[in-house]
Scaffold this motif. Structure first.
Motif, PDB file in Angstrom:
ATOM      1  N   VAL A   1       0.839  -1.201   0.000  1.00 10.37           N
ATOM      2  CA  VAL A   1       0.000   0.000   0.000  1.00 10.37           C
ATOM      3  C   VAL A   1       0.871   1.247   0.000  1.00 10.37           C
ATOM      4  O   VAL A   1       2.053   1.204   0.347  1.00 10.37           O
ATOM      5  N   ASP A   2       0.251   2.363  -0.392  1.00 12.15           N
ATOM      6  CA  ASP A   2       0.990   3.612  -0.507  1.00 12.15           C
ATOM      7  C   ASP A   2       0.161   4.739   0.093  1.00 12.15           C
ATOM      8  O   ASP A   2      -1.075   4.702   0.069  1.00 12.15           O
ATOM      9  N   MET A   3       0.831   5.743   0.601  1.00 10.93           N
ATOM     10  CA  MET A   3       0.132   6.829   1.289  1.00 10.93           C
ATOM     11  C   MET A   3      -0.630   7.760   0.349  1.00 10.93           C
ATOM     12  O   MET A   3      -1.372   8.626   0.801  1.00 10.93           O
ATOM     13  N   CYS A   4      -0.494   7.600  -0.960  1.00 13.96           N
ATOM     14  CA  CYS A   4      -1.324   8.375  -1.883  1.00 13.96           C
ATOM     15  C   CYS A   4      -2.690   7.736  -2.067  1.00 13.96           C
ATOM     16  O   CYS A   4      -3.549   8.289  -2.770  1.00 13.96           O
ATOM     17  N   ASN A   5      -2.913   6.585  -1.409  1.00 10.98           N
ATOM     18  CA  ASN A   5      -4.103   5.775  -1.686  1.00 10.98           C
ATOM     19  C   ASN A   5      -4.467   5.004  -0.423  1.00 10.98           C
ATOM     20  O   ASN A   5      -4.410   3.785  -0.383  1.00 10.98           O
ATOM     21  N   ILE A   6      -4.853   5.735   0.622  1.00 12.67           N
ATOM     22  CA  ILE A   6      -4.976   5.120   1.946  1.00 12.67           C
ATOM     23  C   ILE A   6      -6.101   5.772   2.740  1.00 12.67           C
ATOM     24  O   ILE A   6      -6.437   6.936   2.511  1.00 12.67           O
ATOM     25  N   ALA A   7      -6.685   5.004   3.639  1.00 10.80           N
ATOM     26  CA  ALA A   7      -7.683   5.555   4.572  1.00 10.80           C
ATOM     27  C   ALA A   7      -7.485   4.889   5.922  1.00 10.80           C
ATOM     28  O   ALA A   7      -7.253   3.673   6.006  1.00 10.80           O
ATOM     29  N   PHE A   8      -7.594   5.689   6.996  1.00 13.07           N
ATOM     30  CA  PHE A   8      -7.446   5.194   8.362  1.00 13.07           C
ATOM     31  C   PHE A   8      -8.705   5.480   9.165  1.00 13.07           C
ATOM     32  O   PHE A   8      -9.321   6.549   9.015  1.00 13.07           O
ATOM     33  N   HIS A   9      -9.042   4.537  10.042  1.00  9.84           N
ATOM     34  CA  HIS A   9     -10.133   4.751  10.979  1.00  9.84           C
ATOM     35  C   HIS A   9      -9.592   5.546  12.159  1.00  9.84           C
ATOM     36  O   HIS A   9      -8.602   5.166  12.786  1.00  9.84           O
ATOM     37  N   GLY A  10     -10.242   6.673  12.466  1.00  9.64           N
ATOM     38  CA  GLY A  10      -9.710   7.585  13.467  1.00  9.64           C
ATOM     39  C   GLY A  10      -9.638   7.003  14.860  1.00  9.64           C
ATOM     40  O   GLY A  10      -8.586   7.030  15.505  1.00  9.64           O
ATOM     41  N   GLU A  11     -10.742   6.469  15.361  1.00  7.18           N
ATOM     42  CA  GLU A  11     -10.794   6.015  16.740  1.00  7.18           C
ATOM     43  C   GLU A  11      -9.808   4.878  17.008  1.00  7.18           C
ATOM     44  O   GLU A  11      -9.304   4.737  18.122  1.00  7.18           O
ATOM     45  N   THR A  12      -9.518   4.083  15.992  1.00 10.97           N
ATOM     46  CA  THR A  12      -8.634   2.933  16.161  1.00 10.97           C
ATOM     47  C   THR A  12      -7.166   3.292  15.976  1.00 10.97           C
ATOM     48  O   THR A  12      -6.299   2.784  16.699  1.00 10.97           O
ATOM     49  N   VAL A  13      -6.878   4.191  15.032  1.00  8.14           N
ATOM     50  CA  VAL A  13      -5.484   4.439  14.668  1.00  8.14           C
ATOM     51  C   VAL A  13      -5.097   5.922  14.693  1.00  8.14           C
ATOM     52  O   VAL A  13      -4.302   6.368  15.526  1.00  8.14           O
ATOM     53  N   SER A  14      -5.645   6.711  13.771  1.00  8.51           N
ATOM     54  CA  SER A  14      -5.089   8.045  13.529  1.00  8.51           C
ATOM     55  C   SER A  14      -5.415   9.059  14.615  1.00  8.51           C
ATOM     56  O   SER A  14      -4.769  10.113  14.681  1.00  8.51           O
ATOM     57  N   GLU A  15      -6.398   8.787  15.474  1.00  5.83           N
ATOM     58  CA  GLU A  15      -6.621   9.644  16.643  1.00  5.83           C
ATOM     59  C   GLU A  15      -5.837   9.141  17.849  1.00  5.83           C
ATOM     60  O   GLU A  15      -5.872   9.768  18.910  1.00  5.83           O
ATOM     61  N   ARG A  16      -5.119   8.050  17.686  1.00  6.68           N
ATOM     62  CA  ARG A  16      -4.358   7.451  18.778  1.00  6.68           C
ATOM     63  C   ARG A  16      -2.858   7.705  18.659  1.00  6.68           C
ATOM     64  O   ARG A  16      -2.191   7.973  19.649  1.00  6.68           O
ATOM     65  N   VAL A  17      -2.349   7.600  17.434  1.00  7.97           N
ATOM     66  CA  VAL A  17      -0.904   7.731  17.190  1.00  7.97           C
ATOM     67  C   VAL A  17      -0.707   8.598  15.950  1.00  7.97           C
ATOM     68  O   VAL A  17      -1.342   8.368  14.922  1.00  7.97           O
ATOM     69  N   PRO A  18       0.178   9.605  16.011  1.00 14.07           N
ATOM     70  CA  PRO A  18       0.446  10.444  14.835  1.00 14.07           C
ATOM     71  C   PRO A  18       1.486   9.807  13.933  1.00 14.07           C
ATOM     72  O   PRO A  18       2.043   8.735  14.227  1.00 14.07           O
ATOM     73  N   LEU A  19       1.782  10.488  12.853  1.00 13.20           N
ATOM     74  CA  LEU A  19       2.898  10.119  11.988  1.00 13.20           C
ATOM     75  C   LEU A  19       4.158  10.857  12.431  1.00 13.20           C
ATOM     76  O   LEU A  19       4.077  11.953  12.995  1.00 13.20           O
ATOM     77  N   PRO A  20       5.331  10.289  12.199  1.00 15.49           N
ATOM     78  CA  PRO A  20       6.571  10.990  12.537  1.00 15.49           C
ATOM     79  C   PRO A  20       6.662  12.317  11.786  1.00 15.49           C
ATOM     80  O   PRO A  20       6.465  12.356  10.571  1.00 15.49           O
ATOM     81  N   PRO A  21       6.957  13.417  12.480  1.00 16.95           N
ATOM     82  CA  PRO A  21       6.966  14.729  11.843  1.00 16.95           C
ATOM     83  C   PRO A  21       8.312  15.124  11.243  1.00 16.95           C
ATOM     84  O   PRO A  21       8.603  16.315  11.101  1.00 16.95           O
ATOM     85  N   ALA A  22       9.139  14.143  10.893  1.00 18.21           N
ATOM     86  CA  ALA A  22      10.491  14.425  10.395  1.00 18.21           C
ATOM     87  C   ALA A  22      10.463  15.386   9.214  1.00 18.21           C
ATOM     88  O   ALA A  22       9.637  15.246   8.304  1.00 18.21           O
ATOM     89  N   ARG A  23      11.394  16.324   9.207  1.00 19.03           N
ATOM     90  CA  ARG A  23      11.477  17.277   8.113  1.00 19.03           C
ATOM     91  C   ARG A  23      12.328  16.722   6.984  1.00 19.03           C
ATOM     92  O   ARG A  23      13.331  16.046   7.211  1.00 19.03           O
ATOM     93  N   ASP A  24      11.926  17.041   5.777  1.00 16.61           N
ATOM     94  CA  ASP A  24      12.723  16.726   4.585  1.00 16.61           C
ATOM     95  C   ASP A  24      13.151  15.267   4.549  1.00 16.61           C
ATOM     96  O   ASP A  24      14.318  14.949   4.286  1.00 16.61           O
ATOM     97  N   THR A  25      12.187  14.373   4.808  1.00 13.98           N
ATOM     98  CA  THR A  25      12.479  12.934   4.859  1.00 13.98           C
ATOM     99  C   THR A  25      11.351  12.177   4.179  1.00 13.98           C
ATOM    100  O   THR A  25      10.240  12.100   4.717  1.00 13.98           O
ATOM    101  N   ILE A  26      11.595  11.631   2.987  1.00 17.36           N
ATOM    102  CA  ILE A  26      10.555  10.851   2.335  1.00 17.36           C
ATOM    103  C   ILE A  26      10.305   9.589   3.164  1.00 17.36           C
ATOM    104  O   ILE A  26      11.174   9.099   3.886  1.00 17.36           O
ATOM    105  N   GLY A  27       9.086   9.053   3.067  1.00 16.69           N
ATOM    106  CA  GLY A  27       8.750   7.828   3.778  1.00 16.69           C
ATOM    107  C   GLY A  27       8.400   8.012   5.232  1.00 16.69           C
ATOM    108  O   GLY A  27       7.974   7.057   5.883  1.00 16.69           O
ATOM    109  N   SER A  28       8.536   9.229   5.758  1.00 17.64           N
ATOM    110  CA  SER A  28       8.258   9.440   7.176  1.00 17.64           C
ATOM    111  C   SER A  28       6.774   9.339   7.490  1.00 17.64           C
ATOM    112  O   SER A  28       6.398   9.259   8.663  1.00 17.64           O
ATOM    113  N   ASP A  29       5.935   9.323   6.458  1.00 16.04           N
ATOM    114  CA  ASP A  29       4.489   9.253   6.682  1.00 16.04           C
ATOM    115  C   ASP A  29       3.933   7.834   6.569  1.00 16.04           C
ATOM    116  O   ASP A  29       2.712   7.642   6.573  1.00 16.04           O
ATOM    117  N   TYR A  30       4.786   6.817   6.528  1.00 18.19           N
ATOM    118  CA  TYR A  30       4.319   5.441   6.346  1.00 18.19           C
ATOM    119  C   TYR A  30       4.202   4.665   7.660  1.00 18.19           C
ATOM    120  O   TYR A  30       3.857   3.489   7.664  1.00 18.19           O
TER     121      TYR A  30
END
Length: 441
Positions: free
Chosen positions: A250-279
């Motif tokens: 899977v790729d982050m250009c084509n993705i959906a997350f359930h908030g209560e289970t995942v994306s409201e629980r843990v964020p993505l790494p906020p690294a600057r100028d780093t590809i792949g940090s959103d996976y």
């Protein structure tokens, strides 16, 4: 009626993509009993921002679709109010991690997560500005179809909406936390010219993102499947699989997350100028054995010109180098998450932020000798290529210590943001994304 957030973070001119996103929102509203918040997070200069605003104005009105177009000033205003309300002792630092001075793939999606929470959305559906949808027989195939069939449902109830399932019986009571697919077209990382110029150097460079102790065979297999997505075969007919989704599929250009289970629980790494940090969340969903759906409505990936010339080339290669350095820490965290398995979840089947933050913080104590060797190997490979790659090797040589420190610091920032995340989400739910206009006296 549930609400969803269909979001497009962008820092490039993309009115056509916004028009297509509006069509996907209309498709979702036509086939599902939902409200759609179409969210464009716009980091573009004024001329491009105006073109995007015009594209949004031209979308056909729909009673269950609301468009939100936030430039960085509006995003900052929202985040200042959220961080102040979160109760954190370091609101300024959190604001910097959420809206840094520089490119951050994780931070832009984290902003979408918080704004979606503020809008009362149950899920976040992310697309990218340098991609487009496939079509078959004159019909556009939108990923949101599969996402809305399954996301947030108990896996046992989602079985009827997929083509097949290989999910273990013991996982059927858990919610579907993620639905995703990949892409067709060009490599997701802009290094095809390295492959075409010197396949040996391409192998040496790409294999640097593997754990150092992998065998040559494992590294060769990784190189063969890296960054290729679903290849080049066009969409023909739907297929969807209920499973524990392999992060490589899977790729982050084509993705959906359930908030209560995942994306409201843990964020993505906020690294600057780093590809792949959103996976990162893709790996968390997999290692925690949360159900997901893998479908085949792959998005078409293409490149924009700015990353291949002049300053754009150097900036993109820096992001790639920082990605390679980040893997020292991410491989450690991924390995520990795989060992932790079900203990990454609470009694309600939701991701446990404290468990993730602890692993991220522990990783910052790793010896950096492996990353020194990565930089040495990258320097050798790029000098073999010559030309602009040799120029980049010169730039890299002057920034070695800084890059090593940044890679470690990025993981410390991720740990801190994860510890603060639930407070930020709670604050976001009590904060309007845009201030109401001041009434005239």
């Amino acid at each position: 009626m549930r609400s969803i957030c269909l979001t497009l973070p962008t820092n490039r001119h993309c009115p056509d993509t916004i028009t297509a996103l509006g069509e996907e929102a209309a498709c979702a509203a036509a086939h599902f009993d939902i409200d759609v918040h179409l969210l464009v997070l716009d980091s573009c200069p004024p001329e491009d921002h105006a073109a995007h605003a015009e594209a949004l104005r031209r979308l056909p009105p729909h009673p269950r679709i609301t468009a939100h177009h936030l430039d960085e000033a509006a995003q900052r205003d929202f985040l200042e109010r959220v961080t102040a309300r979160s109760g954190s002792a370091k609101p300024e630092l959190l604001l910097d991690l959420m809206l840094p001075d520089g490119l951050s793939y994780g931070a832009c999606t984290n902003r979408a997560f918080l704004i979606a929470a503020a809008l009362g959305c149950e899920s976040v559906h992310r697309r990218d500005s340098d991609s487009r949808y496939q079509s078959v027989d004159g019909r556009t195939v939108f990923p949101v179809h599969h996402e809305l069939l399954s996301l947030g449902r108990r896996a046992a109830d989602a079985v009827s909406g997929v083509t097949e399932s290989d999910l273990a019986d013991g996982l059927l009571a858990r919610r579907v936390a993620m639905v995703g697919s990949s892409f067709v077209g060009e490599l997701s990382v802009d290094i095809a010219r390295i492959r075409d110029t010197d396949p040996g150097v391409y192998h040496d460079v790409v294999s640097l993102w593997a754990p150092e102790d992998w065998t040559p065979e494992q590294k060769r297999d990784l190189v063969e499947e890296s960054f290729a997505g679903a290849g080049t075969e066009p969409f023909a007919a739907d297929h969807s699989l209920l499973t524990v989704v392999d992060p490589m599929r899977v790729d982050m250009c084509n993705i959906a997350f359930h908030g209560e289970t995942v994306s409201e629980r843990v964020p993505l790494p906020p690294a600057r100028d780093t590809i792949g940090s959103d996976y990162f969340l893709i790996h968390l969903v997999h290692d925690a054995r949360l159900p997901g759906v893998l479908h085949n409505r792959n998005i078409v990936n293409y490149y924009t010109g700015e990353r291949r010339t002049g300053p754009g080339f150097l900036a993109y290669q820096t992001r790639f180098a920082k990605f390679l350095l980040s893997m020292l820490y991410f491989h450690f965290v991924y390995d520990r998450m795989a060992e932790a398995g079900d203990t990454l979840l609470d009694e309600d089947g939701r991701a446990r932020p404290a468990a993730v933050a602890a692993l991220a913080r522990e990783s910052t104590g790793l010896d950096t000798a492996e990353n020194v060797r990565r930089l040495d190997a990258l320097d050798t490979a790029y000098r073999r290529l010559g030309g602009p790659y040799a120029d980049f090797a010169d730039l890299l040589a002057g920034r070695r210590e800084r890059l090593l420190d940044e890679a470690r610091g990025d993981m410390a920032d991720f740990a801190l943001l994860t510890e603060a995340w639930q407070g930020l989400v709670a604050a976001a739910k009590a904060t309007p994304p845009v201030r109401p206009p001041v009434a005239p006296r």
